[in-house]
Structures are given as C-alpha cells and as structure tokens.
Design a protein around this motif. Sequence first.
Motif, short mmCIF file in Angstrom:
data_model
loop_
_atom_site.label_atom_id
_atom_site.label_comp_id
_atom_site.label_asym_id
_atom_site.label_seq_id
_atom_site.Cartn_x
_atom_site.Cartn_y
_atom_site.Cartn_z
N HIS A 114 -7.49 -19.16 39.42
CA HIS A 114 -7.25 -19.50 38.01
C HIS A 114 -5.86 -18.99 37.64
N LEU A 116 -3.10 -18.09 34.83
CA LEU A 116 -2.85 -17.79 33.42
C LEU A 116 -1.35 -17.62 33.22
N TYR A 137 3.15 -24.09 24.20
CA TYR A 137 2.33 -23.65 25.34
C TYR A 137 1.05 -23.01 24.80
N GLU A 139 -1.83 -22.82 25.95
CA GLU A 139 -2.66 -22.16 26.96
C GLU A 139 -2.10 -20.80 27.36
N ALA A 157 -8.38 -12.47 28.56
CA ALA A 157 -8.29 -13.76 29.26
C ALA A 157 -8.52 -13.59 30.76
N LYS A 161 -12.08 -14.67 33.49
CA LYS A 161 -11.95 -15.48 34.71
C LYS A 161 -12.35 -14.73 35.98
#
Length: 292
Positions: A114, A116, A137, A139, A157, A161
């Motif tokens: 994932h 980030l 942005y 995300e 965050a 994950k």
Amino acid sequence: MTRAGIVTVAGFPNAGKSTLLNRLVGEKLAITSNKPQSTRHRIVGLRTEGEAQMVILDTPGLLEPKDTLHSAMRNAALAAVRDADVLVHVVDATSRIPDSFKDAAQLVAAPRAHVLLALNKVDLLKSEQRDALALQYPEAVLIAAATGSGIDALIAAVTAKLPVSPYLYPDDDISTQPVRFFCAEFVRETALEQLGDELPHALACEIEEFREGSSPLYIRAVLHVERDSQKRIVIGASGQQIKKLGKSAREKIERFVGRPVYLDLWVKVLPNWRKNRSAVLRLGYGDPTERA
C-alpha cells in the motif's frame, strides 16, 4: 487484535525521510544532514503503540547510481520497497511532485505494498499553497517531520493499512540494529556537520573495536577517506579538527548509550573505496550488484 508490519520510508534524497523515521520512533536513530545522500544503509526503527507495531525502514534516497556505493545504496532502498507492507512515499512539498512512486523509483512495475503519499516540509509553505496541495492531492498526508505537524494523521493512515499480526519484536525495542552500528553513524554525521562539501561522500566510518564491558565504554572508530589530502583535512592543523570531531561525536554517542564513552578516533586512506566492490561490502553497505 494487533497489527504489525514493515513500513518502508522511501523517496528522493533530502525529502526528509530520516527526520520522519526519528519522529516516528521518538529517538534519534538515523543521522540527518542538509547534504544529500547522507543515508547509506537501511535503518530500522520500531514504533509500538497501542495495538500496532511498525517496523520502519528508512532508506537511501532514490538516485541513478554513479559508482559502486550508489549501486549498493539503491539496492538497499529497492529491497526495502520489496519487503514493505506499507510504503510511505516521502516527497518534498516545496519541489516537484512525481506522478507516482513507480515513476520516481523508475520501477518496471508498481510496488505490491500500500503506497501512502506524504508531502513533507509543508511548514515551509504559505497557507494558500498548503490548501492548494490538499486539493490537488486529496489522497496525500501533509506533514512537517521537523515539527511533528501532521504526524498523527500519518500514523493513523499507516496503522489502518498494516496487516493483522502479533508484534514482530518486543514492544520496548526501538531498533533491530546493534549499538555499534549507530555509533559509527554518529561519527559520520559529525563529520558531515563539520567538514566541507568535498569530503562527505568520500567518508565512511568503521568500528574496529567495541568493548561493551569496559568502563568507560571503549570504541575505536576509523574514518576512511579516499586520498591523503582528505586525511589531512580531517586531522586538521596540529590535530585540532579530529579532536573537535571526536569530542562532538563522543557526546552524541554518550547521549545514545547513556554512559561514559572513550572514543578512540583514527583516519585511514582506503583509495577509491566507493568504486571498489570489496571495500563497499566490507564497510557494510551491502551488495552493489544491481538486481532491480
């Protein structure tokens, strides 16, 4: 239910990756410098809080290799990318933002982890610039590793994950690497701080002796340079520069280990070690053979 996994921090040189690792761990593990490519190893930090444990890997900056040392550094970074459960792509928000980590790292395929996006150094931007980045942005997590701004949001965050897993290491550990490794890094960091722009990339530090049972803790460290002229710079007139360097490095090590230290510091010439595979391996920088 606990979560645990490998969190790789990657990006271009001088994006603030090492500062972020230190912030997340709450302890200075990775050396920091305004000179690019100061991180040469994969630095491991452990953050255990609540029901989550992060095994955080700080990596050398992504760069196009120019010598054997650079190849070893890139391999270390790419190995950490391959190992990651979560990849934190750290980007200096004051410079160009890549389209993707795959493009930034020049990878054939996107990483399995994932990803980030962490836009760092937002404290250096005006509020309207930060607002524009947040819109462009959505995300991304906007952070300032130097001040701690946005770090809680990044931790949340990343934690979301992480895979469900028992802790991978004891919850009071802060790293998997030995103390002598960090001692060598503190000596090299001090050299980066005190010496001119010509020398930093030609310097390597090796711990030749580490007497843990002695009081004070005895450490014999060698700074390797590539030429006699560089050795003279490190030693300085009447040995004043190496004395200054040794005093500052010793104080850093003492703060880290929590006990008195006798630092026996030497300088040796290892000609063209950055281009020599055997020397790069001996100094602990890993295998420079390109496997990306």
